[in-house]
Enzyme design. Structure first.
Site, PDB file in Angstrom:
ATOM      1  N   HIS A  63       0.848  -1.193   0.000  1.00  0.00           N
ATOM      2  CA  HIS A  63       0.000   0.000   0.000  1.00  0.00           C
ATOM      3  C   HIS A  63       0.881   1.239   0.000  1.00  0.00           C
ATOM      4  O   HIS A  63       2.104   1.147   0.130  1.00  0.00           O
ATOM      5  CB  HIS A  63      -0.979  -0.005   1.171  1.00  0.00           C
ATOM      6  CG  HIS A  63      -0.348   0.059   2.527  1.00  0.00           C
ATOM      7  ND1 HIS A  63       0.388  -0.968   3.062  1.00  0.00           N
ATOM      8  CD2 HIS A  63      -0.366   1.039   3.473  1.00  0.00           C
ATOM      9  CE1 HIS A  63       0.803  -0.629   4.273  1.00  0.00           C
ATOM     10  NE2 HIS A  63       0.363   0.588   4.545  1.00  0.00           N
ATOM     11  N   HIS A  65       1.251   3.929   1.951  1.00  0.00           N
ATOM     12  CA  HIS A  65       1.696   4.684   3.117  1.00  0.00           C
ATOM     13  C   HIS A  65       3.220   4.807   3.114  1.00  0.00           C
ATOM     14  O   HIS A  65       3.937   3.893   2.690  1.00  0.00           O
ATOM     15  CB  HIS A  65       1.205   4.027   4.403  1.00  0.00           C
ATOM     16  CG  HIS A  65      -0.222   4.358   4.722  1.00  0.00           C
ATOM     17  ND1 HIS A  65      -1.001   3.611   5.581  1.00  0.00           N
ATOM     18  CD2 HIS A  65      -1.028   5.383   4.293  1.00  0.00           C
ATOM     19  CE1 HIS A  65      -2.208   4.148   5.662  1.00  0.00           C
ATOM     20  NE2 HIS A  65      -2.249   5.219   4.898  1.00  0.00           N
ATOM     21  N   ASP A  67       5.653   4.607   5.236  1.00  0.00           N
ATOM     22  CA  ASP A  67       6.568   3.656   5.865  1.00  0.00           C
ATOM     23  C   ASP A  67       6.731   2.380   5.052  1.00  0.00           C
ATOM     24  O   ASP A  67       7.515   1.505   5.421  1.00  0.00           O
ATOM     25  CB  ASP A  67       6.117   3.328   7.295  1.00  0.00           C
ATOM     26  CG  ASP A  67       4.712   2.761   7.387  1.00  0.00           C
ATOM     27  OD1 ASP A  67       3.823   3.261   6.664  1.00  0.00           O
ATOM     28  OD2 ASP A  67       4.491   1.825   8.181  1.00  0.00           O
ATOM     29  N   HIS A  68       6.033   2.301   3.913  1.00  0.00           N
ATOM     30  CA  HIS A  68       6.158   1.139   3.035  1.00  0.00           C
ATOM     31  C   HIS A  68       6.746   1.500   1.671  1.00  0.00           C
ATOM     32  O   HIS A  68       7.051   0.596   0.889  1.00  0.00           O
ATOM     33  CB  HIS A  68       4.796   0.468   2.844  1.00  0.00           C
ATOM     34  CG  HIS A  68       4.258  -0.134   4.110  1.00  0.00           C
ATOM     35  ND1 HIS A  68       4.242  -1.491   4.344  1.00  0.00           N
ATOM     36  CD2 HIS A  68       3.739   0.439   5.220  1.00  0.00           C
ATOM     37  CE1 HIS A  68       3.725  -1.725   5.540  1.00  0.00           C
ATOM     38  NE2 HIS A  68       3.420  -0.560   6.094  1.00  0.00           N
ATOM     39  N   HIS A 140      -7.571  -1.387   5.207  1.00  0.00           N
ATOM     40  CA  HIS A 140      -6.642  -0.510   5.930  1.00  0.00           C
ATOM     41  C   HIS A 140      -6.923   0.978   5.712  1.00  0.00           C
ATOM     42  O   HIS A 140      -6.062   1.813   5.942  1.00  0.00           O
ATOM     43  CB  HIS A 140      -5.212  -0.849   5.505  1.00  0.00           C
ATOM     44  CG  HIS A 140      -4.158  -0.120   6.276  1.00  0.00           C
ATOM     45  ND1 HIS A 140      -4.104  -0.116   7.662  1.00  0.00           N
ATOM     46  CD2 HIS A 140      -3.108   0.644   5.863  1.00  0.00           C
ATOM     47  CE1 HIS A 140      -3.069   0.605   8.057  1.00  0.00           C
ATOM     48  NE2 HIS A 140      -2.452   1.087   6.987  1.00  0.00           N
ATOM     49  N   ASP A 211      -0.651  -3.915   5.726  1.00  0.00           N
ATOM     50  CA  ASP A 211      -1.374  -3.496   6.928  1.00  0.00           C
ATOM     51  C   ASP A 211      -2.864  -3.784   6.750  1.00  0.00           C
ATOM     52  O   ASP A 211      -3.437  -3.541   5.685  1.00  0.00           O
ATOM     53  CB  ASP A 211      -1.171  -2.001   7.173  1.00  0.00           C
ATOM     54  CG  ASP A 211       0.272  -1.656   7.492  1.00  0.00           C
ATOM     55  OD1 ASP A 211       1.115  -2.572   7.480  1.00  0.00           O
ATOM     56  OD2 ASP A 211       0.548  -0.472   7.748  1.00  0.00           O
ATOM     57  N   HIS A 269       5.727  -5.743  11.710  1.00  0.00           N
ATOM     58  CA  HIS A 269       5.047  -4.446  11.815  1.00  0.00           C
ATOM     59  C   HIS A 269       4.666  -4.189  13.278  1.00  0.00           C
ATOM     60  O   HIS A 269       3.514  -3.940  13.627  1.00  0.00           O
ATOM     61  CB  HIS A 269       3.806  -4.415  10.916  1.00  0.00           C
ATOM     62  CG  HIS A 269       3.364  -3.024  10.555  1.00  0.00           C
ATOM     63  ND1 HIS A 269       2.456  -2.323  11.312  1.00  0.00           N
ATOM     64  CD2 HIS A 269       3.695  -2.210   9.523  1.00  0.00           C
ATOM     65  CE1 HIS A 269       2.237  -1.143  10.762  1.00  0.00           C
ATOM     66  NE2 HIS A 269       2.989  -1.045   9.664  1.00  0.00           N
TER      67      HIS A 269
END
Length: 306
Positions: A63, A65, A67-68, A140, A211, A269
């Site tokens: 996805h 976001h 942090d990914h 998510h 997530d 995670h």
């Protein structure tokens, strides 16, 4: 195959955990590496591991976001500086191509290799003679995917002992028989290779989730997997909070593993609120539901099918 956890933290990096990235090392199977997510500083983590950027073949983003994905432009650039020239395919939600291309364009980065973007929908997203990859939606808030990597069954081993017992000695003929060919021997006998090949070896299944909160699609993605990699942002008694933040708890992951009949569950995670000692408590909690559970730490390596 090996899973190398390059980052195991949630949201932001901490002293003990970098943000999310997992490498699937397939050097024995196809001489390549697949990467799942690429949080900030993933390339720094790679330098601390045995992973080589030159072997990178595919990147799967769960996805959008930060942090990914924040590690992608730097990693792709460094691979170019290091002489990487083989094509990379990047799979992910809508927007991944724009994000990467804009980052590279605005920074004046010119790569020495081609990138193919595949902005995916649920279903079969890749297949060749060795592997297939299926993606499905999780839940998510933003679009988040889980990936099911299926290794195809391998041909059974040639029964060399049976051949020798029938007076057929090792040599070039063995390769023909292993290929299932019908071979005529010097003494006039006709031998069918199919009669000397054992049962197919079952391929491995790895399920890697982005997530997510608890959702119905998880079960089919995880079913009978050799390894399920699942987020565990919160401890078991924080189910309400996990749902509000669109994440999962240790117990939710463990219950899914049990219901889906997986062989091993690996939790990742992990929120920065849990230091190493607290992480051990998370593991104990998950094991109370699903015994064969591990909690991943940065640079941990797990053999697939171990």
């Amino acid at each position: 195959m090996e899973l190398v956890f390059l980052g195991t933290g949630a949201g932001v990096p901490s002293r003990g955990r970098n943000v999310t990235s997992i490498a699937l090392s397939m050097l024995n199977e196809r001489k390549t590496i697949w990467l799942f997510d690429c949080g900030e500083a993933t390339q720094h983590q790679i330098m601390r591991s045995q992973i080589k950027l030159s072997k990178l073949e595919k990147i799967f983003i769960t996805h959008m976001h930060g942090d990914h994905i924040f590690g992608l432009p730097g990693l792709l650039s460094s691979r170019s500086f290091q002489g990487g020239d083989s094509t990379i395919t990047i799979y992910g939600p809508a927007g991944i191509a724009e994000y990467v291309e804009t980052s590279l364009r605005l920074s004046g980065t010119r790569l020495t290799y081609k990138i193919i973007f595949n902005e995916i929908e649920p279903g079969l997203i890749f297949e060749d003679k060795m592997f297939s990859v299926i993606a499905d939606d999780l839940e998510h808030g933003v679009r988040s995917f889980g990936y099911r990597i299926v290794e195809k069954d391998k041909q059974g081993a040639l029964n060399a002992e049976k051949l020798k017992a029938e007076g057929i000695e090792a040599g070039p003929i063995f390769q023909k028989l292993k290929n299932g060919e019908v071979v005529e021997l010097e003494d006039g006998r006709v031998v069918d290779g199919k009669n000397y090949i054992g049962e197919p070896q079952k391929g491995k299944i790895i399920s890697i989730f982005g997530d997510t909160k608890e959702t119905a699609s998880e079960l089919e993605l995880a079913l009978n997997a050799d390894i399920l990699v699942h987020e565990a942002t919160f401890e078991g008694d924080k189910g309400k909070m996990a749902g509000e933040y669109m994440h999962s708890t240790t117990l939710q992951a463990a219950n899914l593993a049990k219901k889906a009949n997986v062989k091993k569950l690996i939790l990742t995670h992990i929120s920065s609120r849990y230091d190493r000692d607290a992480s051990k408590a998370l593991l104990i909690e998950a094991k109370s539901v699903f015994e064969n559970t591990e909690i991943a730490y940065d640079l941990a390596v797990f053999e697939v099918g171990e």
